[in-house]
Design a protein around this motif. Structure first.
Motif, PDB file in Angstrom:
ATOM      1  N   GLN A 206       0.838  -1.191   0.000  1.00 23.36           N
ATOM      2  CA  GLN A 206       0.000   0.000   0.000  1.00 23.36           C
ATOM      3  C   GLN A 206       0.872   1.240   0.000  1.00 23.36           C
ATOM      4  OE1 GLN A 206      -2.573  -0.538   3.467  1.00 23.36           O
ATOM      5  NE2 GLN A 206      -4.224  -1.213   2.130  1.00 23.36           N
ATOM      6  N   LEU A 207       0.458   2.216  -0.791  1.00 27.17           N
ATOM      7  CA  LEU A 207       1.161   3.493  -0.859  1.00 27.17           C
ATOM      8  C   LEU A 207       0.200   4.581  -0.411  1.00 27.17           C
ATOM      9  CD1 LEU A 207       2.880   3.092  -4.351  1.00 27.17           C
ATOM     10  CD2 LEU A 207       3.831   2.573  -2.102  1.00 27.17           C
ATOM     11  N   VAL A 208       0.618   5.364   0.566  1.00 28.51           N
ATOM     12  CA  VAL A 208      -0.225   6.435   1.099  1.00 28.51           C
ATOM     13  C   VAL A 208       0.437   7.769   0.811  1.00 28.51           C
ATOM     14  CG1 VAL A 208      -1.318   7.421   3.142  1.00 28.51           C
ATOM     15  CG2 VAL A 208      -1.106   4.926   2.912  1.00 28.51           C
ATOM     16  N   GLU A 209      -0.229   8.562   0.001  1.00 32.27           N
ATOM     17  CA  GLU A 209       0.310   9.850  -0.427  1.00 32.27           C
ATOM     18  C   GLU A 209      -0.298  10.988   0.391  1.00 32.27           C
ATOM     19  OE1 GLU A 209       0.433   8.299  -5.058  1.00 32.27           O
ATOM     20  OE2 GLU A 209      -1.098   9.664  -4.342  1.00 32.27           O
ATOM     21  N   SER A 210       0.450  12.064   0.506  1.00 33.42           N
ATOM     22  CA  SER A 210      -0.058  13.259   1.168  1.00 33.42           C
ATOM     23  C   SER A 210       0.721  14.470   0.679  1.00 33.42           C
ATOM     24  CB  SER A 210       0.080  13.131   2.689  1.00 33.42           C
ATOM     25  OG  SER A 210       1.435  12.992   3.063  1.00 33.42           O
ATOM     26  N   GLY A 211       0.161  15.658   0.919  1.00 32.23           N
ATOM     27  CA  GLY A 211       0.886  16.878   0.637  1.00 32.23           C
ATOM     28  C   GLY A 211       0.386  17.696  -0.534  1.00 32.23           C
TER      29      GLY A 211
ATOM     30  N   ILE B   3      13.167  -1.230  -5.226  1.00 33.38           N
ATOM     31  CA  ILE B   3      14.272  -0.850  -6.095  1.00 33.38           C
ATOM     32  C   ILE B   3      14.201   0.637  -6.406  1.00 33.38           C
ATOM     33  CG2 ILE B   3      15.373  -1.211  -8.325  1.00 33.38           C
ATOM     34  CD1 ILE B   3      14.097  -3.997  -8.363  1.00 33.38           C
ATOM     35  N   THR B   4      13.087   1.060  -6.964  1.00 34.49           N
ATOM     36  CA  THR B   4      12.931   2.437  -7.397  1.00 34.49           C
ATOM     37  C   THR B   4      11.646   3.019  -6.827  1.00 34.49           C
ATOM     38  OG1 THR B   4      14.075   1.947  -9.468  1.00 34.49           O
ATOM     39  CG2 THR B   4      12.758   3.963  -9.401  1.00 34.49           C
ATOM     40  N   MET B   5      11.714   4.270  -6.418  1.00 31.26           N
ATOM     41  CA  MET B   5      10.541   5.016  -5.980  1.00 31.26           C
ATOM     42  C   MET B   5      10.435   6.253  -6.861  1.00 31.26           C
ATOM     43  SD  MET B   5      10.975   4.735  -1.835  1.00 31.26           S
ATOM     44  CE  MET B   5       9.228   4.713  -1.431  1.00 31.26           C
ATOM     45  N   GLY B   6       9.234   6.629  -7.194  1.00 33.88           N
ATOM     46  CA  GLY B   6       9.114   7.759  -8.094  1.00 33.88           C
ATOM     47  C   GLY B   6       7.771   8.444  -8.032  1.00 33.88           C
ATOM     48  N   TRP B   7       7.703   9.542  -8.773  1.00 39.24           N
ATOM     49  CA  TRP B   7       6.475  10.318  -8.899  1.00 39.24           C
ATOM     50  C   TRP B   7       6.157  10.500 -10.385  1.00 39.24           C
ATOM     51  CZ3 TRP B   7       3.472  11.585  -4.820  1.00 39.24           C
ATOM     52  CH2 TRP B   7       4.039  11.518  -3.552  1.00 39.24           C
ATOM     53  N   TYR B   8       4.880  10.351 -10.691  1.00 34.84           N
ATOM     54  CA  TYR B   8       4.363  10.597 -12.023  1.00 34.84           C
ATOM     55  C   TYR B   8       3.192  11.558 -11.872  1.00 34.84           C
ATOM     56  CZ  TYR B   8       7.099   6.572 -13.552  1.00 34.84           C
ATOM     57  OH  TYR B   8       8.128   5.720 -13.841  1.00 34.84           O
ATOM     58  N   ARG B   9       2.791  12.159 -12.982  1.00 38.38           N
ATOM     59  CA  ARG B   9       1.640  13.057 -12.910  1.00 38.38           C
ATOM     60  C   ARG B   9       0.792  12.935 -14.169  1.00 38.38           C
ATOM     61  NH1 ARG B   9       4.802  18.924 -13.371  1.00 38.38           N
ATOM     62  NH2 ARG B   9       5.359  18.770 -15.588  1.00 38.38           N
ATOM     63  N   GLN B  10      -0.485  13.271 -14.003  1.00 38.33           N
ATOM     64  CA  GLN B  10      -1.409  13.219 -15.124  1.00 38.33           C
ATOM     65  C   GLN B  10      -2.321  14.436 -15.068  1.00 38.33           C
ATOM     66  OE1 GLN B  10      -3.692   9.585 -15.460  1.00 38.33           O
ATOM     67  NE2 GLN B  10      -4.075   9.958 -17.607  1.00 38.33           N
TER      68      GLN B  10
ATOM     69  N   TYR C 226       1.034  10.914  -8.799  1.00 39.42           N
ATOM     70  CA  TYR C 226       0.975   9.534  -8.351  1.00 39.42           C
ATOM     71  C   TYR C 226       2.349   9.042  -7.906  1.00 39.42           C
ATOM     72  CZ  TYR C 226      -3.541   9.374 -10.762  1.00 39.42           C
ATOM     73  OH  TYR C 226      -4.829   9.604 -11.177  1.00 39.42           O
ATOM     74  N   CYS C 227       2.357   8.385  -6.782  1.00 42.65           N
ATOM     75  CA  CYS C 227       3.561   7.730  -6.302  1.00 42.65           C
ATOM     76  C   CYS C 227       3.652   6.336  -6.935  1.00 42.65           C
ATOM     77  CB  CYS C 227       3.472   7.615  -4.781  1.00 42.65           C
ATOM     78  SG  CYS C 227       4.791   6.690  -3.994  1.00 42.65           S
ATOM     79  N   ASN C 228       4.869   5.912  -7.209  1.00 39.71           N
ATOM     80  CA  ASN C 228       5.083   4.585  -7.800  1.00 39.71           C
ATOM     81  C   ASN C 228       6.311   3.937  -7.189  1.00 39.71           C
ATOM     82  OD1 ASN C 228       6.819   3.086 -10.118  1.00 39.71           O
ATOM     83  ND2 ASN C 228       4.639   2.628 -10.341  1.00 39.71           N
ATOM     84  N   ILE C 229       6.242   2.637  -6.951  1.00 38.05           N
ATOM     85  CA  ILE C 229       7.433   1.912  -6.517  1.00 38.05           C
ATOM     86  C   ILE C 229       7.585   0.660  -7.370  1.00 38.05           C
ATOM     87  CG2 ILE C 229       7.222   2.737  -4.141  1.00 38.05           C
ATOM     88  CD1 ILE C 229       6.408  -0.155  -3.369  1.00 38.05           C
TER      89      ILE C 229
END
Length: 117
Positions: free
Chosen positions: A3-8, A32-39, A94-97
């Motif tokens: 589960q990924l919980v985003e805030s801010g 391995i990798t954590m990142g941010w994407y946007r739409q 969006y957060c992604n791992i």
């Protein structure tokens, strides 16, 4: 299950700053990798920034010099510090791992960032 919980996210005027956070419910050693994407409305989801377990970063050209991605492996958390925000940065972020083993990818629920002119 991861589960990924985003805030801010939120509303900010052009030139302002926001900091996004994303906490993952998985031990950091397997991420391995954590990142941010946007739409943005009517557009495809695009890469904003990524950071590897070793700290290597990658940024979209449109955010270089304004956004900074970082991660805290002890807290299983990735951050995105966004400065000098522009109206064109308005989007759902969006957060992604990506995890080791099966290299599966997981997404957060998204957080709205709105930059007013």
């Amino acid at each position: 299950q991861v589960q990924l919980v985003e805030s801010g996210g939120g509303l900010v005027q052009a030139g302002g700053s926001l900091r996004l956070s994303c906490a993952a419910s998985r031990r950091s050693f397997s991420i391995i990798t954590m990142g941010w994407y946007r739409q943005a409305p009517g557009k495809q989801r695009e890469l904003v920034a990524t950071v590897t377990r070793g700290g290597s970063t990658n940024y979209a050209d449109s955010v270089k010099g304004r956004f900074t991605i970082s991660r805290d492996n002890a807290k299983n958390t990735v951050y995105l510090q966004m400065n000098s925000l522009k109206p064109e940065d308005t989007a759902v972020y969006y957060c992604n791992i990506q995890v080791s083993g099966n290299y599966a990818s997981y997404w957060g629920q998204g957080t709205q960032v709105t930059v007013s002119s």
